[in-house]
Motif scaffolding. Structure first.
Motif, PDB file in Angstrom:
ATOM      1  N   ASP A 198       0.757  -1.603   0.150  1.00 55.45           N
ATOM      2  CA  ASP A 198      -0.107  -0.032  -0.031  1.00 55.45           C
ATOM      3  C   ASP A 198       0.684   0.908   0.351  1.00 55.45           C
ATOM      4  OD1 ASP A 198      -1.641   2.121   0.190  1.00 55.45           O
ATOM      5  OD2 ASP A 198      -2.875   1.570   2.527  1.00 55.45           O
ATOM      6  N   LYS A 199       0.257   2.654  -1.115  1.00 53.22           N
ATOM      7  CA  LYS A 199       1.300   3.245  -1.742  1.00 53.22           C
ATOM      8  C   LYS A 199       1.311   4.242   0.144  1.00 53.22           C
ATOM      9  CE  LYS A 199       2.573   3.343  -6.252  1.00 53.22           C
ATOM     10  NZ  LYS A 199       2.670   3.720  -7.649  1.00 53.22           N
ATOM     11  N   GLY A 200      -0.315   4.265   0.753  1.00 54.08           N
ATOM     12  CA  GLY A 200      -0.325   4.964   1.508  1.00 54.08           C
ATOM     13  C   GLY A 200       0.733   5.213   2.944  1.00 54.08           C
ATOM     14  N   VAL A 201       0.936   4.010   3.393  1.00 49.26           N
ATOM     15  CA  VAL A 201       1.850   2.897   4.042  1.00 49.26           C
ATOM     16  C   VAL A 201       3.757   3.996   3.903  1.00 49.26           C
ATOM     17  CG1 VAL A 201       3.271   1.645   5.365  1.00 49.26           C
ATOM     18  CG2 VAL A 201       0.352   1.179   4.548  1.00 49.26           C
ATOM     19  N   ILE A 202       3.940   4.073   2.641  1.00 48.85           N
ATOM     20  CA  ILE A 202       4.560   4.412   2.173  1.00 48.85           C
ATOM     21  C   ILE A 202       5.416   5.438   2.118  1.00 48.85           C
ATOM     22  CG2 ILE A 202       6.619   4.671   0.714  1.00 48.85           C
ATOM     23  CD1 ILE A 202       6.293   1.703  -0.336  1.00 48.85           C
ATOM     24  N   GLU A 203       3.753   6.169   1.817  1.00 48.46           N
ATOM     25  CA  GLU A 203       3.517   8.127   2.406  1.00 48.46           C
ATOM     26  C   GLU A 203       4.047   8.506   3.576  1.00 48.46           C
ATOM     27  OE1 GLU A 203       0.419   8.648  -0.319  1.00 48.46           O
ATOM     28  OE2 GLU A 203       1.272   7.794  -2.221  1.00 48.46           O
ATOM     29  N   ALA A 204       2.586   7.920   4.196  1.00 50.23           N
ATOM     30  CA  ALA A 204       2.561   8.187   5.808  1.00 50.23           C
ATOM     31  C   ALA A 204       4.018   8.643   6.148  1.00 50.23           C
ATOM     32  CB  ALA A 204       1.709   7.405   6.139  1.00 50.23           C
ATOM     33  N   SER A 205       4.866   7.321   6.345  1.00 52.32           N
ATOM     34  CA  SER A 205       6.312   7.786   6.701  1.00 52.32           C
ATOM     35  C   SER A 205       7.210   7.715   6.276  1.00 52.32           C
ATOM     36  CB  SER A 205       6.697   5.767   6.240  1.00 52.32           C
ATOM     37  OG  SER A 205       7.323   5.251   5.211  1.00 52.32           O
ATOM     38  N   GLN A 206       6.670   8.582   4.561  1.00 55.58           N
ATOM     39  CA  GLN A 206       7.890   9.830   3.959  1.00 55.58           C
ATOM     40  C   GLN A 206       7.429  10.687   4.881  1.00 55.58           C
ATOM     41  OE1 GLN A 206       6.965   8.710   0.649  1.00 55.58           O
ATOM     42  NE2 GLN A 206       9.649   9.318  -0.380  1.00 55.58           N
ATOM     43  N   SER A 207       6.210  11.152   5.332  1.00 47.75           N
ATOM     44  CA  SER A 207       6.085  12.375   5.746  1.00 47.75           C
ATOM     45  C   SER A 207       6.259  12.244   7.173  1.00 47.75           C
ATOM     46  CB  SER A 207       4.297  12.005   5.573  1.00 47.75           C
ATOM     47  OG  SER A 207       3.600  11.389   6.993  1.00 47.75           O
ATOM     48  N   MET A 208       6.289  11.599   8.068  1.00 48.67           N
ATOM     49  CA  MET A 208       6.640  11.518   9.160  1.00 48.67           C
ATOM     50  C   MET A 208       8.464  11.328   9.215  1.00 48.67           C
ATOM     51  SD  MET A 208       4.784   8.559  11.352  1.00 48.67           S
ATOM     52  CE  MET A 208       4.658   7.432  10.095  1.00 48.67           C
ATOM     53  N   GLY A 209       9.184  11.809   8.106  1.00 48.88           N
ATOM     54  CA  GLY A 209      10.539  12.331   8.164  1.00 48.88           C
ATOM     55  C   GLY A 209      11.670  11.056   7.580  1.00 48.88           C
ATOM     56  N   ALA A 210      10.680   9.718   7.706  1.00 46.89           N
ATOM     57  CA  ALA A 210      11.553   8.813   7.503  1.00 46.89           C
ATOM     58  C   ALA A 210      12.984   8.487   6.021  1.00 46.89           C
ATOM     59  CB  ALA A 210      10.633   7.605   7.549  1.00 46.89           C
ATOM     60  N   SER A 211      13.682   8.024   6.359  1.00 48.16           N
ATOM     61  CA  SER A 211      14.491   8.105   5.269  1.00 48.16           C
ATOM     62  C   SER A 211      13.932   7.138   4.300  1.00 48.16           C
ATOM     63  CB  SER A 211      15.797   8.219   6.333  1.00 48.16           C
ATOM     64  OG  SER A 211      16.199   7.331   6.353  1.00 48.16           O
ATOM     65  N   LEU A 212      14.567   6.893   3.012  1.00 45.21           N
ATOM     66  CA  LEU A 212      14.719   6.063   1.873  1.00 45.21           C
ATOM     67  C   LEU A 212      15.445   4.887   2.377  1.00 45.21           C
ATOM     68  CD1 LEU A 212      14.255   5.068  -1.186  1.00 45.21           C
ATOM     69  CD2 LEU A 212      16.487   5.525  -1.498  1.00 45.21           C
ATOM     70  N   ARG A 213      16.003   5.090   2.869  1.00 45.23           N
ATOM     71  CA  ARG A 213      16.655   3.301   3.948  1.00 45.23           C
ATOM     72  C   ARG A 213      15.755   3.090   4.849  1.00 45.23           C
ATOM     73  NH1 ARG A 213      21.653   0.815   5.453  1.00 45.23           N
ATOM     74  NH2 ARG A 213      21.613   0.041   7.613  1.00 45.23           N
ATOM     75  N   GLN A 214      15.380   4.230   5.687  1.00 44.00           N
ATOM     76  CA  GLN A 214      13.756   3.285   7.259  1.00 44.00           C
ATOM     77  C   GLN A 214      12.503   2.977   6.158  1.00 44.00           C
ATOM     78  OE1 GLN A 214      14.133   6.989   9.504  1.00 44.00           O
ATOM     79  NE2 GLN A 214      15.109   6.194  10.493  1.00 44.00           N
ATOM     80  N   VAL A 215      12.195   3.631   5.215  1.00 48.24           N
ATOM     81  CA  VAL A 215      11.002   3.109   4.498  1.00 48.24           C
ATOM     82  C   VAL A 215      12.016   1.792   3.333  1.00 48.24           C
ATOM     83  CG1 VAL A 215       9.711   3.679   2.474  1.00 48.24           C
ATOM     84  CG2 VAL A 215      10.891   5.820   3.569  1.00 48.24           C
ATOM     85  N   VAL A 216      12.479   1.266   3.299  1.00 45.80           N
ATOM     86  CA  VAL A 216      13.385   0.401   2.867  1.00 45.80           C
ATOM     87  C   VAL A 216      13.016  -0.664   4.277  1.00 45.80           C
ATOM     88  CG1 VAL A 216      14.559  -1.040   1.243  1.00 45.80           C
ATOM     89  CG2 VAL A 216      14.294   0.505   0.563  1.00 45.80           C
ATOM     90  N   LEU A 217      13.862  -0.754   4.784  1.00 48.20           N
ATOM     91  CA  LEU A 217      13.956  -1.483   6.090  1.00 48.20           C
ATOM     92  C   LEU A 217      13.243  -1.731   6.889  1.00 48.20           C
ATOM     93  CD1 LEU A 217      17.802  -0.530   6.708  1.00 48.20           C
ATOM     94  CD2 LEU A 217      16.940  -2.652   5.275  1.00 48.20           C
ATOM     95  N   ARG A 218      12.671  -0.946   7.350  1.00 52.27           N
ATOM     96  CA  ARG A 218      11.453  -0.727   8.233  1.00 52.27           C
ATOM     97  C   ARG A 218       9.506  -0.522   8.058  1.00 52.27           C
ATOM     98  NH1 ARG A 218      13.566   3.700  12.832  1.00 52.27           N
ATOM     99  NH2 ARG A 218      15.943   2.467  13.019  1.00 52.27           N
ATOM    100  N   VAL A 219       9.830  -0.166   6.668  1.00 49.65           N
ATOM    101  CA  VAL A 219       8.202   0.000   6.503  1.00 49.65           C
ATOM    102  C   VAL A 219       7.908  -0.779   4.948  1.00 49.65           C
ATOM    103  CG1 VAL A 219       6.226   1.497   5.090  1.00 49.65           C
ATOM    104  CG2 VAL A 219       8.263   2.159   6.596  1.00 49.65           C
ATOM    105  N   LEU A 220       8.644  -1.089   4.072  1.00 51.03           N
ATOM    106  CA  LEU A 220       8.398  -1.845   3.022  1.00 51.03           C
ATOM    107  C   LEU A 220       8.762  -3.011   2.628  1.00 51.03           C
ATOM    108  CD1 LEU A 220       7.944  -1.305  -0.516  1.00 51.03           C
ATOM    109  CD2 LEU A 220      10.183  -0.901  -0.362  1.00 51.03           C
ATOM    110  N   LEU A 221       9.732  -3.191   3.829  1.00 53.11           N
ATOM    111  CA  LEU A 221      10.027  -4.759   3.302  1.00 53.11           C
ATOM    112  C   LEU A 221       9.366  -5.952   3.991  1.00 53.11           C
ATOM    113  CD1 LEU A 221      13.840  -4.869   2.658  1.00 53.11           C
ATOM    114  CD2 LEU A 221      12.454  -5.523   1.329  1.00 53.11           C
ATOM    115  N   PRO A 222       9.346  -5.198   6.070  1.00 52.22           N
ATOM    116  CA  PRO A 222       8.121  -5.796   6.390  1.00 52.22           C
ATOM    117  C   PRO A 222       6.891  -6.000   6.217  1.00 52.22           C
ATOM    118  CG  PRO A 222       9.660  -3.752   7.667  1.00 52.22           C
ATOM    119  CD  PRO A 222       9.596  -3.953   6.211  1.00 52.22           C
ATOM    120  N   GLU A 223       6.223  -4.851   5.862  1.00 50.85           N
ATOM    121  CA  GLU A 223       4.710  -4.864   4.448  1.00 50.85           C
ATOM    122  C   GLU A 223       4.456  -5.871   3.894  1.00 50.85           C
ATOM    123  OE1 GLU A 223       1.823  -3.374   5.619  1.00 50.85           O
ATOM    124  OE2 GLU A 223       2.931  -2.466   7.248  1.00 50.85           O
ATOM    125  N   ALA A 224       6.157  -6.346   3.035  1.00 51.58           N
ATOM    126  CA  ALA A 224       5.929  -7.259   2.579  1.00 51.58           C
ATOM    127  C   ALA A 224       5.698  -8.835   2.150  1.00 51.58           C
ATOM    128  CB  ALA A 224       7.247  -6.942   0.928  1.00 51.58           C
TER     129      ALA A 224
END
Length: 225
Positions: free
Chosen positions: A124-150
């Motif tokens: 869900d792109k909404g989850v990624i956009e939410a993490s970015q809006s909270m200031g998450a870096s690209l690395r954090q988005v991948v490791l803490r959001v993208l991979l766990p969700e998938a």
């Protein structure tokens, strides 16, 4: 006919079958480990650099995608032969268990990378956009959001890749790669020992079923979480 079949099975060298089965498991485990190690980062990069993603790099994506497609389009038997010089440099031999692992990894990594890319697209792109809006870096988005969700999808992709590697290990027997495939070629095909061919095929079928069952259970477990 059943008595004849039983007598033929009793003549099978089960010690040799056991060694070949262990070789197959060794090739499968090592090649799957390296396939995930190479294919997962490649799949993540393919996803991130594809158009309309958070790190879109259309030219880089086009190059990587083309390379992946070329590697995936090569029949594995041809890849085994083409990579013999490279395999010799890497492991010092092109036969046996060690000689089979580099072409197995080279054949399966692009396949797994494309599966990873497709799985990440389902997040869900909404989850990624939410993490970015909270200031998450690209690395954090991948490791803490993208991979766990998938994760459930990634486990399913690894299961499919592992099943594909089983067939690849069997094909590596054509060039003396060891394992059940090599046994089937040397005894079942070249020496016309049909009983050996039947046993090796049955063992490979059982192995595939076990892998698929384990993979499905892991997917269900992580989906519940």
């Amino acid at each position: 006919m059943s008595a004849l079949s039983l007598s033929q099975l009793l003549t099978v060298d089960w010690l040799e079958i056991g060694r070949a089965g262990l070789d197959t498991l060794t090739m499968l485990g090592a090649s799957l480990l390296f396939t995930i190690a190479f294919g997962l980062p490649l799949g993540v990069v393919l996803y991130l650099t594809s158009p309309r993603q958070i790190w879109a790099r259309p030219r880089l994506y086009a190059v990587l995608s083309f390379a992946v497609n070329i590697c995936r389009s090569l029949p594995f038997v041809i890849l085994l032969i083409v990579l013999i010089p490279l395999t010799l440099k890497l492991v010092g031999t092109s036969i046996g268990v060690a000689g089979s692992i580099p072409p197995l990894v080279a054949g399966a990594s692009p396949f797994f990378a494309r599966l990873v890319e497709n799985v990440l697209r389902e997040v869900d792109k909404g989850v990624i956009e939410a993490s970015q809006s909270m200031g998450a870096s690209l690395r954090q988005v991948v490791l803490r959001v993208l991979l766990p969700e998938a994760l459930p999808g990634l486990i399913a992709a690894a299961t499919v890749t592992c099943v594909t590697l089983v067939s690849y290990t069997a094909m590596s027997g054509v060039i003396g790669g060891g394992g059940l495939g090599d046994l089937a070629v040397r005894y079942g095909y070249q020496r016309f020992q049909t009983e050996v061919m039947i046993v090796t095929v049955l063992l490979l079928l059982v192995l595939v079923q076990l892998i698929q069952t384990l993979g499905d259970r892991l997917v269900r477990q992580f989906q519940r979480h």
